[in-house]
Design a protein around this motif. Structure first.
Motif, PDB file in Angstrom:
ATOM      1  N   GLU A 161     -40.228 -75.842  90.177  1.00 15.05           N
ATOM      2  CA  GLU A 161     -40.827 -74.759  89.392  1.00 15.05           C
ATOM      3  C   GLU A 161     -41.031 -75.206  87.945  1.00 15.05           C
ATOM      4  OE1 GLU A 161     -42.053 -71.635  90.146  1.00 15.05           O
ATOM      5  OE2 GLU A 161     -41.863 -72.388  92.194  1.00 15.05           O
ATOM      6  N   ASN A 162     -40.051 -75.896  87.374  1.00 16.85           N
ATOM      7  CA  ASN A 162     -40.192 -76.407  86.008  1.00 16.85           C
ATOM      8  C   ASN A 162     -41.336 -77.412  85.922  1.00 16.85           C
ATOM      9  OD1 ASN A 162     -38.077 -74.861  85.098  1.00 16.85           O
ATOM     10  ND2 ASN A 162     -36.568 -76.485  85.311  1.00 16.85           N
ATOM     11  N   LYS A 201     -44.016 -77.466  87.826  1.00 22.45           N
ATOM     12  CA  LYS A 201     -45.270 -76.717  87.912  1.00 22.45           C
ATOM     13  C   LYS A 201     -45.616 -76.077  86.565  1.00 22.45           C
ATOM     14  CE  LYS A 201     -45.354 -73.702  91.214  1.00 22.45           C
ATOM     15  NZ  LYS A 201     -45.262 -72.830  92.383  1.00 22.45           N
ATOM     16  N   LYS A 202     -44.617 -75.477  85.913  1.00 22.34           N
ATOM     17  CA  LYS A 202     -44.863 -74.842  84.619  1.00 22.34           C
ATOM     18  C   LYS A 202     -45.286 -75.869  83.582  1.00 22.34           C
ATOM     19  CE  LYS A 202     -41.613 -71.034  85.259  1.00 22.34           C
ATOM     20  NZ  LYS A 202     -40.304 -70.515  84.852  1.00 22.34           N
ATOM     21  N   ARG A 203     -44.599 -77.007  83.558  1.00 25.87           N
ATOM     22  CA  ARG A 203     -44.901 -78.052  82.573  1.00 25.87           C
ATOM     23  C   ARG A 203     -46.317 -78.596  82.768  1.00 25.87           C
ATOM     24  NH1 ARG A 203     -40.849 -81.109  83.588  1.00 25.87           N
ATOM     25  NH2 ARG A 203     -41.930 -82.555  84.950  1.00 25.87           N
ATOM     26  N   THR A 204     -46.681 -78.896  84.016  1.00 25.01           N
ATOM     27  CA  THR A 204     -48.023 -79.436  84.263  1.00 25.01           C
ATOM     28  C   THR A 204     -49.097 -78.391  83.989  1.00 25.01           C
ATOM     29  OG1 THR A 204     -47.821 -78.952  86.628  1.00 25.01           O
ATOM     30  CG2 THR A 204     -47.315 -81.201  85.922  1.00 25.01           C
ATOM     31  N   SER A 205     -48.803 -77.139  84.276  1.00 27.54           N
ATOM     32  CA  SER A 205     -49.759 -76.076  83.984  1.00 27.54           C
ATOM     33  C   SER A 205     -49.963 -75.953  82.481  1.00 27.54           C
ATOM     34  CB  SER A 205     -49.245 -74.752  84.552  1.00 27.54           C
ATOM     35  OG  SER A 205     -50.093 -73.705  84.188  1.00 27.54           O
ATOM     36  N   LYS A 206     -48.881 -76.019  81.737  1.00 25.47           N
ATOM     37  CA  LYS A 206     -48.966 -75.942  80.271  1.00 25.47           C
ATOM     38  C   LYS A 206     -49.748 -77.130  79.719  1.00 25.47           C
ATOM     39  CE  LYS A 206     -46.016 -75.521  76.215  1.00 25.47           C
ATOM     40  NZ  LYS A 206     -44.648 -75.537  75.720  1.00 25.47           N
ATOM     41  N   GLU A 207     -49.480 -78.325  80.243  1.00 22.53           N
ATOM     42  CA  GLU A 207     -50.204 -79.521  79.801  1.00 22.53           C
ATOM     43  C   GLU A 207     -51.686 -79.411  80.130  1.00 22.53           C
ATOM     44  OE1 GLU A 207     -48.139 -82.679  81.764  1.00 22.53           O
ATOM     45  OE2 GLU A 207     -46.495 -82.685  80.316  1.00 22.53           O
TER      46      GLU A 207
END
Length: 191
Positions: free
Chosen positions: A67-68, A70-76
């Motif tokens: 989940e972390n 996914k969030k990190r790549t989405s933010k990037e």
């Protein structure tokens, strides 16, 4: 024939022990051995519960890590989309500067129609860049110099004490794309 689970194998092992097959077990110590069998069953169940808890913990940690990720790549990815045109914007800033210089010179001429035409093109160009996320950093003479935002070209003696550490002149405008400064305003600072 299907595979047996650990629990089934252990239960068969424990249930398979009888006083008939094992002469050591007699009726006198039968109750004692039944308690031992129950303790062994309980310890096996406890071991299996412990193993299950460990596996659940591993799964939850792996899930949280995913989940972390996914969030990190989405933010990037969002940051990349927001600033994808940064290189193009930076290369267009000198053109914007040239428009301003051209307008300044055309305002001095007698041909007001040409001035109006170039002004319309300049405004359309500025509006297009603004719609793509480009913002001008507002800097005025007399503002306090901030090294995080401004780029000091030179320092000159301040005309009065109030202007010490403040901006005397703006040489080149600065711009932001989103929250990121892509060109710092170039200023002259009073000392």
């Amino acid at each position: 024939m299907g595979k047996k689970s650990k629990v089934e194998e252990m239960e068969e092992e424990l249930n398979g022990v009888s006083t008939d097959e094992n002469p050591e077990l007699s009726e006198e110590n039968g109750n004692l051995d039944k308690e031992t069998l129950e303790d062994q069953k309980t310890s096996v169940e406890d071991q299996l519960r412990e193993d299950l808890a460990k596996e659940k913990d591993k799964f939850l940690r792996l899930f949280a890590e995913f989940e972390n990720f996914k969030k990190r790549t989405s933010k990037e990815r969002m940051e990349l989309f927001r600033t994808a045109g940064q290189e193009v914007m930076v290369s267009l800033l000198p053109v914007l500067d040239d428009f301003e210089r051209a307008l300044r010179e055309l305002s001095k001429s007698e041909d007001k129609e040409m001035f109006k035409g170039v002004e319309l093109i300049s405004n359309k160009f500025k509006e297009t860049l603004k719609n793509k996320g480009l913002e001008q950093i507002e800097v005025e003479k007399g503002d306090v110099f901030d090294a995080e935002i401004h780029e000091a070209i030179t320092q000159i003696p301040a005309p009065n004490k109030k202007m010490k550490g403040k901006i005397i002149d703006v040489i080149e405008k600065g711009f932001k794309l989103g929250d990121r400064i892509i060109r710092h305003p170039k200023v002259v600072v009073g000392n």
